[in-house]
Motif scaffolding. Structure first.
Motif, PDB file in Angstrom:
ATOM      1  N   ILE A 161       0.856  -1.188   0.000  1.00 17.44           N
ATOM      2  CA  ILE A 161       0.000   0.000   0.000  1.00 17.44           C
ATOM      3  C   ILE A 161       0.889   1.234   0.000  1.00 17.44           C
ATOM      4  N   TYR A 162       0.546   2.171  -0.855  1.00 16.16           N
ATOM      5  CA  TYR A 162       1.322   3.401  -0.997  1.00 16.16           C
ATOM      6  C   TYR A 162       0.412   4.587  -0.687  1.00 16.16           C
ATOM      7  N   GLY A 172       2.832   8.517 -10.937  1.00 20.44           N
ATOM      8  CA  GLY A 172       3.229   7.944  -9.658  1.00 20.44           C
ATOM      9  C   GLY A 172       2.456   6.676  -9.353  1.00 20.44           C
ATOM     10  N   VAL A 173       1.175   6.678  -9.715  1.00 16.65           N
ATOM     11  CA  VAL A 173       0.339   5.494  -9.525  1.00 16.65           C
ATOM     12  C   VAL A 173       0.873   4.333 -10.366  1.00 16.65           C
ATOM     13  N   LYS A 174       1.174   4.599 -11.608  1.00 17.34           N
ATOM     14  CA  LYS A 174       1.700   3.554 -12.509  1.00 17.34           C
ATOM     15  C   LYS A 174       3.009   2.982 -11.964  1.00 17.34           C
ATOM     16  N   VAL A 194      -3.395  -8.843 -10.859  1.00 19.92           N
ATOM     17  CA  VAL A 194      -3.062  -7.703 -10.013  1.00 19.92           C
ATOM     18  C   VAL A 194      -4.335  -6.923  -9.682  1.00 19.92           C
ATOM     19  N   GLY A 195      -4.711  -6.954  -8.403  1.00 22.28           N
ATOM     20  CA  GLY A 195      -5.856  -6.174  -7.942  1.00 22.28           C
ATOM     21  C   GLY A 195      -5.370  -4.856  -7.389  1.00 22.28           C
ATOM     22  N   VAL A 196      -5.987  -3.776  -7.820  1.00 22.24           N
ATOM     23  CA  VAL A 196      -5.545  -2.438  -7.413  1.00 22.24           C
ATOM     24  C   VAL A 196      -6.729  -1.631  -6.868  1.00 22.24           C
ATOM     25  N   PRO A 269      -4.215   7.344  -2.001  1.00 26.54           N
ATOM     26  CA  PRO A 269      -3.851   5.986  -1.586  1.00 26.54           C
ATOM     27  C   PRO A 269      -3.898   5.025  -2.772  1.00 26.54           C
ATOM     28  N   VAL A 270      -2.918   4.131  -2.829  1.00 21.95           N
ATOM     29  CA  VAL A 270      -2.879   3.094  -3.864  1.00 21.95           C
ATOM     30  C   VAL A 270      -2.515   1.768  -3.202  1.00 21.95           C
ATOM     31  N   ALA A 271      -3.425   0.795  -3.278  1.00 23.40           N
ATOM     32  CA  ALA A 271      -3.162  -0.536  -2.733  1.00 23.40           C
ATOM     33  C   ALA A 271      -3.024  -1.527  -3.870  1.00 23.40           C
TER      34      ALA A 271
END
Length: 286
Positions: A161-162, A172-174, A194-196, A269-271
């Motif tokens: 998690i970011y 940044g997400v990529k 890959v679940g995002v 947030p990016v998980a």
């Protein structure tokens, strides 16, 4: 079950019976979307070793279904999503206890490995694979949609998690998503799904990512910009060249599924929740 005015009564034993069956089936039979994705990947793979590995994985999955052997020795921790119609009235006991009883029966009657410890530090096995991880969602209607997704921890341990800054933007997400898969290497048993989850808060992003793994492989987000992002990221991840079992090849990922939610002006947030090539999931509506 009976109708009481506008409310439909459902005995919780129905949850138990269905979840028991779903735990057994999800652990022995590859979901149709994953079967199609694996066969398509094998047909398209250009690297001889990778093609051979994909063929062996498909053979293993075929044997598992025919001989009723679990498709992986790690039969996972049961993750259950309940989408409950607000016109449903449960009777006959506790919903949570009914779900756990279904998991208990499924893992005992299906002779599935029990992998859950009751306390994360004391590490004593509960011996029946309970408790499950249960997520509830209330929706309009009088039906209950059950999703069972047994999650192995080889891939679960590779999750990230970011908490990005809004200024990091889509690039940044990529970078975060591709980096997570690259760092996972062979540990997540590629080819992976890959679940995002993007948006929400710390915990919401993680749940979005987990739920994304249960979306049918080959389908995309209804949002055009997210659909394009899913396709771009799948191509970028496969360009890594990690390949099946991490031994090189065209097929590192079978799909990138992204769910999004509103978030705070100061957050992004990016998980990333990675799942191995079996990506066990099953859905029923009662």
């Amino acid at each position: 079950m009976e109708e009481k005015g506008m409310v439909r009564s459902v005995n919780v034993e129905l949850l138990t019976d269905n979840i028991k069956e779903m735990c057994i089936q999800a652990n022995h039979y590859l979901a149709p979307d994953m079967d199609k994705a694996m066969k398509t990947a094998c047909a398209k793979e250009t690297k001889p070793l990778a093609k051979q590995i994909l063929g062996q994985l498909l053979e293993n999955l075929d044997i598992a279904g025919k001989d009723m052997i679990p498709i992986c020795q790690d039969t996972g921790m049961a993750v259950v999503f309940l989408k409950i119609g607000q016109d449903v009235h449960f009777e006959g006991g506790s919903v949570e206890e009914a779900v756990n009883e279904g998991v208990r029966r499924g893992y005992e009657e299906g002779y599935l490995r029990k992998s859950v410890v009751g306390d994360p530090l004391l590490r004593v096995n509960t011996k029946d694979n309970t408790p499950a991880i249960i997520h509830y969602e209330l929706v309009p209607g009088d039906q209950v949609e059950i999703t069972v997704a047994p999650k192995g921890f080889g891939s679960e341990n590779m999750s990230k998690i970011y908490m990005l800054k809004p200024a990091d933007g889509v690039e940044g997400v990529k970078d975060a998503i591709v980096s997570a898969v690259r760092e996972a290497g062979p540990n997540a048993c590629p080819p992976v799904v890959v679940g995002v989850g993007i948006g929400g808060t710390f915990e919401k992003a993680a749940i979005l990512a987990k739920k994304a793994l249960t979306r049918e492989v080959g389908t995309h987000s209804e949002l055009e910009h997210i659909r394009e992002l899913e396709e771009e990221l799948l191509a970028k991840i496969n360009e890594i060249g990690l390949g099946p079992a991490g031994l090189g090849g065209d097929t590192t990922a079978l799909a990138v599924n992204i769910n999004t939610y509103a978030t705070h002006i100061a957050g992004l947030p990016v998980a990333v929740n990675i799942c191995c090539h079996v990506n066990r999931h099953m859905v029923r509506t009662i």
